[in-house]
Design an enzyme around this catalytic site. Structure first.
Site, short mmCIF file in Angstrom:
data_model
loop_
_atom_site.label_atom_id
_atom_site.label_comp_id
_atom_site.label_asym_id
_atom_site.label_seq_id
_atom_site.Cartn_x
_atom_site.Cartn_y
_atom_site.Cartn_z
N ILE A 142 0.86 -1.17 0.00
CA ILE A 142 0.00 0.00 0.00
C ILE A 142 0.90 1.23 0.00
CG2 ILE A 142 -1.99 -1.09 1.10
CD1 ILE A 142 -1.10 -0.10 3.77
N ASP A 143 0.35 2.36 -0.42
CA ASP A 143 1.14 3.58 -0.55
C ASP A 143 1.76 3.99 0.78
OD1 ASP A 143 0.35 3.69 -3.19
OD2 ASP A 143 -1.29 5.10 -2.81
N LYS A 144 2.83 4.74 0.71
CA LYS A 144 3.52 5.24 1.90
C LYS A 144 2.56 5.95 2.85
CE LYS A 144 6.95 8.72 3.29
NZ LYS A 144 7.90 9.75 2.82
N ARG A 243 -7.66 6.05 -5.19
CA ARG A 243 -7.42 7.47 -5.37
C ARG A 243 -7.80 7.92 -6.78
NH1 ARG A 243 -1.31 7.88 -3.63
NH2 ARG A 243 -1.66 10.12 -3.98
#
Length: 307
Positions: A142-144, A243
């Site tokens: 998953i994104d930072k 997103r």
């Protein structure tokens, strides 16, 4: 992104005024800003054919930026004693609750402080090797700036099983997000392919180049007038999928300056997106397991202001 390759970037009007090091680190996936500064200073970056060594140089719209990465070096990923929020662990899998701000795996110029460094310390050699030395045990990421649950494989058999479940969309992955504006429908399914944005390499987009199928199921949890709290169940798992899809339907995530407004309503660092539910069939027992994680405080603090 790999070392020893040439990447050509073309800046857009939205990029104008951005520092060169910030632009490059954002445009190239998994590239840290420190490493971007290093390769600029080493003469590895050209703008419109001329070498540029100033990391502070502001980019202009329509410029061609060539990044010529140096020859690869042997990468040694070191175990680090970083606290982990372990939700579940056995001989095959670990489920970890990743905090916002932590990168999942190392990349050039960003070799420490990642989830991989932490799990290597915790597990030693008991991690799958399928994804190599940089991503031991990592099945998905998953994104930072997204918090929440990740499953990690402790052996290759478990890795193959979990990866297969991701591929056939049988895993349960549900995220909670706060988005802009009121969504009138109670449930929405967004079935739009996602690829790299051809005008802006920093972004993914519906359509774009090398697009792949992407399906997100949205359910409304609470309406706040100018904002809506939603859960998003992933059927597929494309980069930035939630997103991109929410921005596409004109309801970008709060805190997401890449796909939403640059001026944010709350003082948050990154998108309000939390991977709160994760379910899969255990690679060893064959039984379905499901885990949940509460919203982190920075997220609930924003919701408290809306109530």
């Amino acid at each position: 992104m790999n070392d020893n390759e040439l990447i050509i970037l073309t800046t857009s009007a939205e990029d104008a005024g951005t520092r060169l090091d910030a632009y490059i680190s954002a445009a190239i996936e998994d590239l840290s800003r420190n490493y971007a500064q290093q390769i600029i200073e080493d003469g590895c970056v050209c703008i419109n054919g001329a070498v540029e060594t100033s990391k502070k140089r502001k980019v202009k719209a329509g410029e061609e930026i060539a990044v010529d990465f140096p020859q690869p070096k042997d990468l040694e990923v070191k175990a680090e004693n970083i606290p982990l929020d372990i939700v579940y662990e056995d001989d095959d899998v670990i489920v970890v609750n990743k905090p916002r701000g932590m990168v999942v795996h190392p990349s050039p110029g960003n070799y420490d402080g990642t989830l991989v460094n932490a799990i290597m310390y915790h597990c030693g050699d008991s991690l799958s090797s399928i994804n190599g030395v940089i991503r031991p045990g990592i099945v998905h990421r998953i994104d930072k700036d997204t918090s929440g649950l990740l499953m990690i494989a402790k052996n290759n058999r478990a890795h193959e099983s979990l990866a297969a479940q991701l591929k056939d969309h049988s895993c349960t992955r549900v995220y909670t997000a706060l988005v802009y504006d009121n969504i009138k429908e109670d449930e929405i399914t967004i079935n739009k392919p996602i690829g790299r944005d051809e005008k802006n390499r920093l972004r993914r987009a519906v359509g774009g180049s090398n697009m792949k199928d992407a399906v997100t199921h949205i359910k409304i949890e609470k309406r706040y007038g100018k904002y809506t709290l939603v859960t998003a169940r992933l059927e597929t798992g494309r980069t930035h999928q939630i997103r991109v899809h929410m921005s596409y339907i004109k309801h970008p995530l709060v805190g997401d300056t890449t796909y939403g407004p640059k001026k944010q309503s709350f003082n948050v660092d990154g998108q309000l997106l939390h991977a709160g539910v994760l379910g899969f069939v255990h690679p060893g027992t064959g039984k379905y397991m499901e885990f949940s994680s509460e919203l982190p405080k920075y997220f609930t603090d924003v919701l408290a202001k809306l109530d």
